[in-house]
Design an enzyme around this catalytic site. Sequence first.
Site, PDB file in Angstrom:
ATOM      1  N   GLU A   1       0.693  -1.120   0.106  1.00 44.24           N
ATOM      2  CA  GLU A   1      -0.027  -0.058  -0.128  1.00 44.24           C
ATOM      3  C   GLU A   1       0.867   1.229  -0.112  1.00 44.24           C
ATOM      4  O   GLU A   1       2.115   1.220   0.346  1.00 44.24           O
ATOM      5  CB  GLU A   1      -0.983   0.117   1.241  1.00 44.24           C
ATOM      6  CG  GLU A   1      -0.200   0.238   2.594  1.00 44.24           C
ATOM      7  CD  GLU A   1      -1.012   0.135   3.725  1.00 44.24           C
ATOM      8  OE1 GLU A   1      -1.651   1.585   3.669  1.00 44.24           O
ATOM      9  OE2 GLU A   1      -1.316  -0.715   4.478  1.00 44.24           O
TER      10      GLU A   1
ATOM     11  N   SER B   1     -14.455  -0.424   9.549  1.00 44.16           N
ATOM     12  CA  SER B   1     -13.322   0.032   8.296  1.00 44.16           C
ATOM     13  C   SER B   1     -14.077  -0.622   7.146  1.00 44.16           C
ATOM     14  O   SER B   1     -14.410  -2.013   7.034  1.00 44.16           O
ATOM     15  CB  SER B   1     -11.984  -0.446   8.584  1.00 44.16           C
ATOM     16  OG  SER B   1     -11.156  -0.546   7.397  1.00 44.16           O
ATOM     17  N   ALA B   2     -13.744  -0.042   5.848  1.00 45.89           N
ATOM     18  CA  ALA B   2     -13.898  -0.606   4.641  1.00 45.89           C
ATOM     19  C   ALA B   2     -13.089  -1.732   4.385  1.00 45.89           C
ATOM     20  O   ALA B   2     -13.409  -2.641   3.305  1.00 45.89           O
ATOM     21  CB  ALA B   2     -13.546   0.417   3.494  1.00 45.89           C
TER      22      ALA B   2
ATOM     23  N   ASP C   1     -18.823   1.945  14.000  1.00 46.34           N
ATOM     24  CA  ASP C   1     -17.890   2.157  12.851  1.00 46.34           C
ATOM     25  C   ASP C   1     -17.133   1.452  12.226  1.00 46.34           C
ATOM     26  O   ASP C   1     -16.310   0.513  13.373  1.00 46.34           O
ATOM     27  CB  ASP C   1     -16.907   3.499  13.324  1.00 46.34           C
ATOM     28  CG  ASP C   1     -16.139   4.107  12.313  1.00 46.34           C
ATOM     29  OD1 ASP C   1     -16.151   3.603  11.329  1.00 46.34           O
ATOM     30  OD2 ASP C   1     -15.365   4.849  12.756  1.00 46.34           O
TER      31      ASP C   1
ATOM     32  N   LYS D   1      -5.320  -3.405  13.944  1.00 48.23           N
ATOM     33  CA  LYS D   1      -4.887  -2.478  14.792  1.00 48.23           C
ATOM     34  C   LYS D   1      -5.038  -2.706  16.086  1.00 48.23           C
ATOM     35  O   LYS D   1      -6.268  -2.836  16.271  1.00 48.23           O
ATOM     36  CB  LYS D   1      -5.071  -1.159  14.092  1.00 48.23           C
ATOM     37  CG  LYS D   1      -4.317  -0.857  12.809  1.00 48.23           C
ATOM     38  CD  LYS D   1      -4.530   0.467  12.259  1.00 48.23           C
ATOM     39  CE  LYS D   1      -3.781   0.821  10.974  1.00 48.23           C
ATOM     40  NZ  LYS D   1      -4.148   0.097   9.873  1.00 48.23           N
TER      41      LYS D   1
ATOM     42  N   VAL E   1      -5.762  -0.251   2.438  1.00 53.03           N
ATOM     43  CA  VAL E   1      -5.870  -1.614   2.396  1.00 53.03           C
ATOM     44  C   VAL E   1      -7.185  -1.840   1.406  1.00 53.03           C
ATOM     45  O   VAL E   1      -6.720  -2.625   0.573  1.00 53.03           O
ATOM     46  CB  VAL E   1      -6.016  -2.555   3.769  1.00 53.03           C
ATOM     47  CG1 VAL E   1      -6.442  -3.629   3.468  1.00 53.03           C
ATOM     48  CG2 VAL E   1      -4.867  -1.955   4.782  1.00 53.03           C
TER      49      VAL E   1
END
Length: 295
Positions: free
Chosen positions: A12, A125-126, A123, A144, A93
């Site tokens: 990335e 993450s994509a 919430d 994380k 990512v």
Amino acid sequence: MSQPTQPLVALESTVISHGLPYPQNLELARSMEATIREHGAIPRTVGIIGGQLVAGLDDSQIVHLATAPHVRKVSRRDLPVVVARGEDGATTVAATMWIAHRFGIQVFATGGIGGVHRGGPFDVSADLQELAQTPVIVVCAGAKAILDLPATLEYLETHGVTVVGLGTDVFPAFYSRDSGLPVDIRCDSADEVARLWRAKQALGLPGGLLVAVPVPEAHEIPAAEIEPAIQQAVAEAEARQLRSAEVTPFLLSRLAELTGERSVQTNIALLQNNARAAAEIAVALASSTPSSSLA
């Protein structure tokens, strides 16, 4: 007879443009590519230059992303925006997975994936949804540690993403080697991971494979030591009413301050370790034979 595939590893570019300051970011980008080459694979750092998707940035393009002041952080939803406007973009990512698959790259090394955030509002993450739908092997040091790890693993299970522990029975927690949570399956070699991936392909199952690699022991920050700093950073983020894309950069930056940059050094060490593991998996995958049937 099918042609042998090249052992390609995607990287990335968010870590270059938004993860570390210059020149640390440039040094890391170059050293990760060098690590992949040293272990027999071919690095393909992913990014967007002038609206063009690139899977294999050259050194001048990497320097540009490491130094340019206004590089957009790009997830899947942002891809049409940067392409339409001819902008430069550093891929997360999720976006790196999508572009890697588009260019025929099956293995991707990153630091830690995103996941379900602690507390509310809900919430996610994509990265998790991308793992559910895009066929790429993602090599990481777990999710994380700033996240809700049990909820993250539950989300992955619900969406059919197999979580592999490379040399471990437990899910790593980024800075720490042991989250106390089990992985779905342990593999002790790159060859085992390649066989698992081939089986998934033969079954026609969608989505990726998450391969979790513990941070090297010498660079670990034990969970009991890092957790108070995480809780403090999360509380500060909530007090600031940060949301969505604002949260993770703030938390990682604050942790670097609270740990005296120790978290940054651990992050660099695990990124290098993941690059090595990904290269070994890519080599094993390139030398293995695709399954033609389930018989």
